[in-house]
Every structure is written in structure tokens, then in C-alpha cells.
Design an enzyme around this catalytic site. Structure first.
Site, PDB file in Angstrom:
ATOM      1  N   ARG A  99      48.944  17.863  74.515  1.00 52.45           N
ATOM      2  CA  ARG A  99      49.433  17.266  73.269  1.00 52.45           C
ATOM      3  C   ARG A  99      50.184  18.333  72.483  1.00 52.45           C
ATOM      4  O   ARG A  99      49.626  19.386  72.156  1.00 52.45           O
ATOM      5  CB  ARG A  99      48.245  16.745  72.440  1.00 52.45           C
ATOM      6  N   HIS A 122      53.801  16.807  62.812  1.00 50.80           N
ATOM      7  CA  HIS A 122      52.647  17.676  62.589  1.00 50.80           C
ATOM      8  C   HIS A 122      53.039  18.639  61.463  1.00 50.80           C
ATOM      9  O   HIS A 122      53.101  19.846  61.639  1.00 50.80           O
ATOM     10  CB  HIS A 122      52.249  18.391  63.877  1.00 50.80           C
ATOM     11  N   GLU A 135      47.142  13.649  61.088  1.00 52.00           N
ATOM     12  CA  GLU A 135      46.343  13.857  59.880  1.00 52.00           C
ATOM     13  C   GLU A 135      47.118  13.655  58.578  1.00 52.00           C
ATOM     14  O   GLU A 135      47.311  14.606  57.803  1.00 52.00           O
ATOM     15  CB  GLU A 135      45.732  15.263  59.893  1.00 52.00           C
ATOM     16  N   ASN A 146      40.804  13.424  65.180  1.00 55.58           N
ATOM     17  CA  ASN A 146      40.567  14.865  65.118  1.00 55.58           C
ATOM     18  C   ASN A 146      39.228  15.069  64.432  1.00 55.58           C
ATOM     19  O   ASN A 146      39.037  14.662  63.290  1.00 55.58           O
ATOM     20  CB  ASN A 146      41.659  15.579  64.312  1.00 55.58           C
ATOM     21  N   TYR A 192      36.208  17.891  63.519  1.00 58.46           N
ATOM     22  CA  TYR A 192      35.763  19.289  63.479  1.00 58.46           C
ATOM     23  C   TYR A 192      34.362  19.462  62.916  1.00 58.46           C
ATOM     24  O   TYR A 192      33.606  20.313  63.366  1.00 58.46           O
ATOM     25  CB  TYR A 192      36.751  20.139  62.674  1.00 58.46           C
ATOM     26  N   GLU A 238      41.950  16.240  68.793  1.00 58.21           N
ATOM     27  CA  GLU A 238      41.637  17.640  68.490  1.00 58.21           C
ATOM     28  C   GLU A 238      40.148  17.797  68.292  1.00 58.21           C
ATOM     29  O   GLU A 238      39.521  17.018  67.583  1.00 58.21           O
ATOM     30  CB  GLU A 238      42.294  18.123  67.179  1.00 58.21           C
TER      31      GLU A 238
HETATM   32  C1  FCB Z   1      43.759  20.450  62.111  1.00 58.22           C
HETATM   33  C2  FCB Z   1      45.234  20.541  62.393  1.00 58.22           C
HETATM   34  C3  FCB Z   1      45.595  21.560  63.437  1.00 58.22           C
HETATM   35  C4  FCB Z   1      44.741  22.798  63.360  1.00 58.22           C
HETATM   36  C5  FCB Z   1      43.283  22.446  63.277  1.00 58.22           C
HETATM   37  C6  FCB Z   1      42.350  23.621  63.232  1.00 58.22           C
HETATM   38  O1  FCB Z   1      43.566  19.973  60.823  1.00 58.22           O
HETATM   39  O2  FCB Z   1      45.730  19.301  62.812  1.00 58.22           O
HETATM   40  O3  FCB Z   1      46.962  21.822  63.328  1.00 58.22           O
HETATM   41  O4  FCB Z   1      45.165  23.603  62.348  1.00 58.22           O
HETATM   42  O5  FCB Z   1      43.045  21.635  62.162  1.00 58.22           O
END
Ligand code: FCB
Length: 453
Positions: free
Chosen positions: A77, A121, A166, A295, A297, A355
Site C-alpha cells: 500500500r 495521504h 485518515e 488503521n 494503533y 495500517e
Molecule cells: C498514521 C498515518 C501514517 C503513519 C502512522 C504511524 O496515522 O496514516 O502515515 O504516520 O500513523
């Protein structure tokens, strides 16, 4: 080592974004994006870091695809830099910009790596930022023109398109918190920007369908699970607001064709809805897509905070005690919970984790090793959570690790390393971290198991 198996058709990949890796900011007709402008202004990024050179991927793309081939990934990607494609206000398409992505696609094809292309992006052309950026409704139209140019040029070669990465960050970090380009601190602007970003997504999907393109199209949202810090009602309400702000503000219009009423009420102090949202907009935003990119995290643990801004939300820092270099709590179970919720409340469409990954304080040893066992453990536990969802029949089709290699981490510059591959930015040397070897083995093992079945 992991003993869970994903279906053979499940895709494992890596992800990157143009401004974070390409460099070559003045080459082949590219003009600045608002991230070039922002990163060059004092105080906006860690130690004044910029994406001028980044990973020099623009020149090293072939060997970088070689790294992916060695990893064995099914898919890659990446994002296209809008100011390479439409560098000037005259709207002319820059063939040299398109050619770079053609060369990259050629290289991927040779190695049988499927591309997944993000159109936006975060690198808005500066010439559009000069016209108000995402505050200006016309920018959503310009985005559609850009999308059409790229669909026409590369459409037959790209099976998966992502309109936006995002939009929460583009709108709220860019125009509200001021942490990202263009660095504004104005909630009125942030809300307007969020609507125009969503609208541009809808228009781009409509244009994609009108061109009768093959391939699938969707959007990537950064989503989280929000837990209340205590059982008291005020904290439960704070969690609901935080969820509205982070998740529902984007999910509801995309899947239900309306903004969530509690947030509309909250945001009414800043904007007039009648002016902002024109009658067909909500139908446009809810245009059917083919998949949702997620995405993930970390989760959020929040409490009612009267001292906070209009949202009144305070964040507990990593209650479980485990966190990454970003200060983000490591919480794999919330990935599972998030996927479950999406499927239950919003959509049965295919989901992709577009992500997931972690920054840790990686160190290069004298003999060129990076012992990032924490990242291996992070990925292993998140793969396990995703697998649990799939094993229960969840419609998750793929997983892209962020990131292929260390890169320009936005306002954090080069201080946060998310890569599987270590980059020595002084020499541009790429060095395999332990996690890269782990991923390579994971994929290899999977292939062997599925071919022996
Ligand atoms: C996300 C972004 C990506 C990267 C990660 C750690 O928010 O999409 O570009 O910076 O975090």
C-alpha cells in the site's frame, strides 16, 4: 512462534505514504504540498525535519520493491503525491509524475506484489492550500479531477484504491489541533474540512464508478475503541463524545448517510449546518464502497475533563502500562473489539487493516543488527487478535504492516521509527530488523502450509 493460520487468500502487506518516503520534492515537475510548507516552518516538526529527502525512495524505488519481494509480501500500500500529478493551478496533468508511479507499478508487477493505492495521504498541493485548502468546497472538486486523472492513467493496473487516508487527521489534526499541515487551530475550519474531505471521497467514488473501472475502491479511517476510565456516568458520557469525535463522525455518514446527532449538536457552536451540508451531500458521502480500510494503533481510555476544550475529554495514559515510543498503549484486544463492532454496527463489507505497527527506540548495533523483539511481540499479538476475528467468521481480508521502513513520521520527523527495515538516514542504508526477518518467516511458513494443503 505463531501457530494460527489465516485463509490462503488473506493478504499480508506493508504500507507507506508518499511524503514520508519519496523525497525528490522538486523533481520531475513536482511542486510543494502543504506538508513541504508546514515542515519548513520553524517549530512545526521535531528538530525542523522535513520530507525533502526522506528515504529517497523516488530514486531507490526499485531496490525498495526488492526488499518487499525478499520479505515475501503479497501486497504493497503506497500513496500518490497529488502535487506530482497536478503541480500547477492550470490543472495540467504532469506526465513525468505519472511515469514515476508507472515505473513503481512495473516493478511491483515483476515481483507479483499487488498494489493498493491511496490517493490522498495528506500532501495537498500548496497551490490548493493557497485557495483555502479543505475549507474551500471547490477543493473537493479538484480532488475529484485529480482522482479521475489517476484512474484514467493507472486504472487498469491497480486492483485496490483508497480515496483518503485518515480524514480525521487531515481535518482535526490539520485544521483544529494545528499539529499537522496546514497547522491551523480553528475548530470551525476543522469541521468544515471534515465535511469537504468526506464529500470529495463520495465524488471520487462516483467518478470511479462512472468510468466503469475494474478494481475495488474504499476509504481508510483511523479508528479506535474508547473505554471509560471509571463507571461514573460523566466518564461514560465522555467516552461517548470521544467515540463520536474519533469514530462515528466518519463512520455514520459513510455507512448511514447522516452525521451523528450528538456531535452535530456539539459542533453547532462552530458551524451552520444549513450552509455547510448541501442537500445531496450525505447521499454522495454514503455512496456504496467495496471495502473499509482500518488503521488501528491503540485504544483510548477517557474521563470527563471540564478543563479540556469543548469536548471535555481527558485521556488516561496507557493504563495497562505497556506502551510504544509514541506513548500509545499496546492493546491488541481492542483491535479485535474494533473489528467486531464495525461488523456488528456498520458493515459486513470486507475489512482490511491498512495500517498497524509500532514505533520503538530501535538501536543499530555495531554488527548491523536491530533487536526489536518488542515490535515482533506487538505484531504477533495483533495478528493473533485479527486472527480471532477471522476464525469467528469475520470478514477481514488483509493486513498491511506500517511500515516497510523507517520514515518521516510527520510532526515527529525522523525521531520515531515504525519500520520493519531500519533506515540509516545519513547514508540511506537499509538494514533488516529482527521484525522484518520475523515477518518474512511468518509469510514463508504460511505459504508452505497452504501449498502443502
Ligand atoms: C498514521 C498515518 C501514517 C503513519 C502512522 C504511524 O496515522 O496514516 O502515515 O504516520 O500513523
Amino acid at each position: 512462534m505463531t501457530d494460527f493460520e489465516f485463509p490462503p487468500s488473506f493478504i499480508f502487506g506493508v504500507a507507506t505514504a508518499a511524503y514520508q518516503i519519496e523525497g525528490a520534492v522538486g523533481e520531475d515537475g513536482r511542486t510543494p504540498s502543504h506538508w513541504d510548507t508546514f515542515s519548513h516552518q520553524r517549530g512545526n516538526t521535531y528538530q525542523g525535519d522535513t520530507g525533502d529527502v526522506a528515504c529517497d525512495h523516488y530514486h531507490r524505488y526499485a531496490s525498495d520493491v526488492g526488499l518487499m519481494a525478499d520479505l515475501g509480501v503479497d501486497a504493497y500500500r503506497f500513496s500518490i503525491s497529488w502535487p506530482r500529478i497536478i503541480p500547477e493551478a492550470n490543472g495540467q496533468i504532469n506526465q513525468r509524475g505519472l511515469d514515476f508511479y508507472r515505473r513503481l507499478l512495473d516493478e511491483l508487477e515483476q515481483h507479483h506484489i499487488q498494489p493498493a493505492v491511496t490517493l490522498y495521504h495528506w500532501d495537498l498541493p500548496q497551490w490548493l492550500a493557497d485557495r483555502g485548502g479543505w475549507i474551500n468546497r471547490d477543493v473537493a472538486k479538484y480532488f475529484t479531477d485529480y482522482a479521475v486523472a489517476v484512474f484514467r492513467a493507472l486504472g487498469d493496473r491497480v486492483p485496490t484504491w483508497i480515496t483518503h487516508n485518515e480524514p480525521w487527521c487531515s481535518a482535526f489534526l490539520g485544521y483544529g489541533e494545528g499539529e499537522h499541515a496546514p497547522g491551523h487551530r480553528d475548530w470551525r475550519e476543522a469541521i468544515i474540512a471534515s465535511h469537504h474531505l468526506l464529500l470529495s471521497h463520495g465524488w471520487a467514488v462516483e467518478a470511479f464508478r462512472a468510468l466503469a473501472q475494474s478494481g475495488q475502491i474504499g476509504i481508510t479511517l483511523n479508528l479506535t475503541v474508547v473505554d471509560a476510565a471509571t463507571d461514573v456516568e460523566e466518564d461514560a458520557q465522555a467516552a461517548r463524545r470521544s467515540d463520536g469525535y474519533s469514530n462515528r463522525w466518519f463512520l455514520d455518514p459513510i455507512f448511514r448517510a447522516h452525521y451523528p446527532q450528538d456531535m452535530v449538536d456539539l459542533f453547532s457552536r462552530y458551524v451552520s449546518w444549513e450552509e455547510l451540508v448541501q442537500p445531496p451531500d450525505l447521499t454522495t458521502i454514503a455512496v456504496p464502497i467495496d471495502f473499509l480500510g482500518v488503521n488501528y494503533y491503540t485504544r483510548s481510555v477517557v474521563y470527563d475533563d471540564p478543563d479540556d476544550s469543548w469536548l471535555r475529554v481527558g485521556h488516561r495514559r496507557a493504563p495497562s502500562g505497556q506502551m510504544t515510543e509514541m506513548g500509545w498503549e499496546v492493546h491488541p484486544d481492542s483491535l479485535y473489539r474494533l473489528l467486531r463492532r464495525l461488523q456488528q454496527d456498520y458493515t459486513t463489507l470486507p475489512l482490511y487493516i491498512t495500517e498497524n505497527g509500532a514505533a520503538f527506540a530501535d538501536e543499530l548495533t555495531d554488527d548491523d543488527q536491530v533487536h526489536d523483539g518488542q515490535r515482533v511481540e506487538f505484531l504477533e499479538r495483533h495478528f493473533e487478535a485479527a486472527h480471532r476475528f477471522v476464525a469467528e467468521g469475520g470478514n477481514l481480508k488483509g493486513y498491511y504492516v506500517w511500515s516497510l521502513m523507517d520514515n518521516f513520521e510527520w510532526a515527529f520527523g525522523y525521531s520515531k521509527r515504525f519500520g520493519l527495515i531500519y533506515v540509516d538516514f545519513a547514508t540511506q542504508r537499509r538494514i533488516w530488523k529482527e521484525s522484518a526477518r520475523w515477518y518474512q518467516n511468518f509469510i514463508k511458513k504460511r505459504r508452505n502450509t497452504s501449498s502443502s494443503n
